[in-house]
Design a protein around this motif. Structure first.
Motif, short mmCIF file in Angstrom:
data_model
loop_
_atom_site.label_atom_id
_atom_site.label_comp_id
_atom_site.label_asym_id
_atom_site.label_seq_id
_atom_site.Cartn_x
_atom_site.Cartn_y
_atom_site.Cartn_z
N ALA A 73 2.15 4.76 -11.43
CA ALA A 73 1.63 5.44 -10.25
C ALA A 73 0.12 5.27 -10.09
O ALA A 73 -0.38 4.98 -9.01
CB ALA A 73 1.99 6.92 -10.29
N ARG A 74 -0.62 5.41 -11.20
CA ARG A 74 -2.07 5.34 -11.10
C ARG A 74 -2.56 3.93 -10.78
O ARG A 74 -3.71 3.75 -10.36
CB ARG A 74 -2.70 5.82 -12.41
N GLU A 75 -1.73 2.93 -10.99
CA GLU A 75 -2.11 1.54 -10.73
C GLU A 75 -1.45 0.96 -9.49
O GLU A 75 -1.63 -0.21 -9.17
CB GLU A 75 -1.72 0.67 -11.94
N ARG A 76 -0.69 1.78 -8.78
CA ARG A 76 0.18 1.26 -7.71
C ARG A 76 -0.61 0.64 -6.56
O ARG A 76 -0.28 -0.44 -6.08
CB ARG A 76 1.08 2.37 -7.21
N ALA A 77 -1.66 1.30 -6.09
CA ALA A 77 -2.44 0.78 -4.96
C ALA A 77 -3.06 -0.56 -5.33
O ALA A 77 -2.99 -1.53 -4.55
CB ALA A 77 -3.51 1.78 -4.55
N ALA A 78 -3.66 -0.64 -6.51
CA ALA A 78 -4.28 -1.89 -6.94
C ALA A 78 -3.22 -2.98 -7.12
O ALA A 78 -3.46 -4.16 -6.81
CB ALA A 78 -5.04 -1.68 -8.24
N ALA A 79 -2.04 -2.59 -7.59
CA ALA A 79 -0.97 -3.56 -7.80
C ALA A 79 -0.49 -4.16 -6.48
O ALA A 79 -0.22 -5.36 -6.39
CB ALA A 79 0.21 -2.91 -8.53
N VAL A 80 -0.39 -3.32 -5.44
CA VAL A 80 0.02 -3.82 -4.12
C VAL A 80 -1.00 -4.83 -3.60
O VAL A 80 -0.64 -5.92 -3.14
CB VAL A 80 0.18 -2.66 -3.12
N ARG A 81 -2.26 -4.48 -3.66
CA ARG A 81 -3.30 -5.36 -3.13
C ARG A 81 -3.35 -6.67 -3.92
O ARG A 81 -3.53 -7.75 -3.34
CB ARG A 81 -4.65 -4.65 -3.17
N GLU A 82 -3.15 -6.60 -5.22
CA GLU A 82 -3.17 -7.82 -6.03
C GLU A 82 -1.94 -8.68 -5.76
O GLU A 82 -2.04 -9.91 -5.67
CB GLU A 82 -3.24 -7.47 -7.52
N ALA A 83 -0.77 -8.05 -5.61
CA ALA A 83 0.46 -8.80 -5.35
C ALA A 83 0.36 -9.55 -4.03
O ALA A 83 0.71 -10.74 -3.94
CB ALA A 83 1.66 -7.86 -5.34
N VAL A 84 -0.12 -8.88 -2.98
CA VAL A 84 -0.25 -9.53 -1.68
C VAL A 84 -1.35 -10.58 -1.71
O VAL A 84 -1.18 -11.70 -1.22
CB VAL A 84 -0.52 -8.49 -0.57
N GLY A 85 -2.47 -10.23 -2.30
CA GLY A 85 -3.60 -11.15 -2.32
C GLY A 85 -3.36 -12.40 -3.12
O GLY A 85 -3.76 -13.50 -2.72
N SER A 86 -2.69 -12.29 -4.26
CA SER A 86 -2.47 -13.46 -5.11
C SER A 86 -1.26 -14.28 -4.70
O SER A 86 -1.22 -15.50 -4.91
CB SER A 86 -2.31 -13.01 -6.57
N ARG A 87 -0.27 -13.64 -4.09
CA ARG A 87 0.95 -14.35 -3.75
C ARG A 87 1.04 -14.76 -2.29
O ARG A 87 1.81 -15.65 -1.94
CB ARG A 87 2.17 -13.47 -4.07
N VAL A 88 0.27 -14.09 -1.41
CA VAL A 88 0.39 -14.36 0.02
C VAL A 88 -0.96 -14.74 0.61
O VAL A 88 -1.25 -15.89 0.88
CB VAL A 88 1.00 -13.15 0.77
N VAL A 89 -1.83 -13.75 0.83
CA VAL A 89 -3.15 -13.98 1.40
C VAL A 89 -4.02 -12.76 1.12
O VAL A 89 -3.51 -11.64 1.01
CB VAL A 89 -3.05 -14.24 2.92
N ARG A 90 -5.33 -12.98 0.99
CA ARG A 90 -6.25 -11.87 0.74
C ARG A 90 -6.48 -11.09 2.03
O ARG A 90 -6.96 -11.64 3.03
CB ARG A 90 -7.58 -12.41 0.23
N VAL A 91 -6.14 -9.81 2.00
CA VAL A 91 -6.31 -8.93 3.15
C VAL A 91 -6.67 -7.54 2.65
O VAL A 91 -6.51 -7.22 1.47
CB VAL A 91 -5.02 -8.83 4.01
N ASP A 92 -7.18 -6.71 3.57
CA ASP A 92 -7.41 -5.29 3.29
C ASP A 92 -6.17 -4.53 3.76
O ASP A 92 -5.72 -4.71 4.90
CB ASP A 92 -8.65 -4.79 4.02
N ILE A 93 -5.62 -3.66 2.90
CA ILE A 93 -4.40 -2.93 3.21
C ILE A 93 -4.66 -1.44 3.13
O ILE A 93 -5.16 -0.94 2.11
CB ILE A 93 -3.26 -3.30 2.23
N ALA A 94 -4.34 -0.72 4.21
CA ALA A 94 -4.48 0.74 4.21
C ALA A 94 -3.27 1.34 3.49
O ALA A 94 -2.13 1.12 3.89
CB ALA A 94 -4.55 1.26 5.63
N LEU A 95 -3.53 2.10 2.41
CA LEU A 95 -2.45 2.68 1.61
C LEU A 95 -2.62 4.19 1.51
O LEU A 95 -3.74 4.71 1.56
CB LEU A 95 -2.45 2.08 0.20
#
Length: 318
Positions: A12-34
């Motif tokens: 839980a404490r790492e979830r926001a960072a994990a989402v941003r890293e998963a999208v950024g490293s696997r798809v494209v670097r973007v800013d995501i409102a969570l």
């Protein structure tokens, strides 16, 4: 190869960072409102690679995704993204234009310019990432078609939407064994859809001809159950002569009558194997997939599969 990534699997404490890293490293670097509460972060990514084309299915809570001017200056290879809307609605903005997408519509945007994607009621969509270089379209052309809702109302775009949805929804088509062979037809069809949406139709003439084969086959798949599906109707829908239709299909190794019979029989076979079909008559299933004569259908089914439609359905219900 298809991989599935779920935010719920991260602490839980790492979830926001994990989402941003998963999208950024696997798809494209973007800013995501969570959401501030990690318990409200609900994101699931299904990713498949088909040669140069990436297919991405995303289910998530409501969010806004932004590619800032800083990120747009990234020196990575320029990419075109195509968003194919599932249920609900979404919106996007690029180049000062805003597009609202409903089910069955799609829109494109590029990573070299800032953009915003808005999913106010949750995210349910398929995304296709294609290197800009593979599309071989000039930057002004891409700028003209970005952030415009495409699909119904444009026959080529509507056909493209149906084709892309079949790829995204089918695990078999997203498998490594098949996906690679679909990369070039996918790129060609997306290019044709974009060109057909431009103000100058002459721009798309060569691409329309180069994608005629895949467009014809997709049209056949889409209209498989139509009883009035004749060579004349198919040719008219594509603004070509019947002779040209047969020539293109012949080059693809397709005999129109045999193709329709084979695919209609297979569609009936799949339908009869479903539990919900047990309450339907054999004739109604045959009629649904383009067979006007139930007796002729039963004979053709038995000749192809070695048993009657009723025997097949009974065997699958045991």
């Amino acid at each position: 190869m298809t991989t599935v990534w779920k935010a719920a699997e991260a602490p839980a404490r790492e979830r926001a960072a994990a989402v941003r890293e998963a999208v950024g490293s696997r798809v494209v670097r973007v800013d995501i409102a969570l959401p501030d509460d990690p318990g409200d972060i609900d994101v699931e990514l299904t990713l498949s690679d088909a040669g140069p084309v990436q297919v991405l299915t995303v289910r998530s809570m409501a969010t806004t995704v932004t590619r800032s001017p800083r990120l747009a200056r990234d020196e990575a290879e320029p990419q075109l993204f195509l968003t194919l809307q599932g249920t609900g609605e979404s919106a996007m903005a690029q180049h000062g234009r805003h597009a609202r997408l409903r089910g069955g519509q799609f829109a494109v945007y590029t990573t070299t310019n800032p953009y915003t994607l808005m999913f106010d009621h949750g995210l349910d969509a398929h995304f296709f990432r294609i290197p800009v270089a593979e599309l071989a379209l000039p930057e002004p052309a891409l700028r003209e078609v970005s952030a415009r809702a495409l699909g119904p109302g444009n026959p080529v775009a509507e056909l493209t939407a149906g084709y892309l949805r079949r790829i995204a929804d089918s695990p078999d088509l997203r498998s490594r064994a098949v996906a690679g062979s679909l990369a070039q037809p996918t790129i060609d069809l997306v290019r044709a859809a974009l060109l057909s949406s431009m103000a100058d139709p002459a721009l798309g003439k060569a691409s329309m001809e180069s994608t005629l084969e895949v467009r014809l086959l997709e049209y056949l798949h889409t209209h498989l159950g139509d009883h009035g599906l004749t060579a004349a109707r198919i040719a008219a829908a594509h603004h070509i002569s019947v002779r040209h239709l047969y020539a293109v299909l012949s080059r693809a190794g397709v005999s129109l009558g045999d193709w329709l019979r084979t695919h209609r029989l297979e569609a009936c076979r799949r339908e009869l194997a479903k539990p919900r079909s047990r309450t339907r008559t054999i004739a109604s299933v045959a009629h649904q997939w383009g067979f006007a004569d139930a007796t002729h259908f039963s004979r053709a089914f038995r000749a192809t599969y070695g048993m009657t439609p009723r025997d097949w359905r009974n065997a699958k219900s045991r």
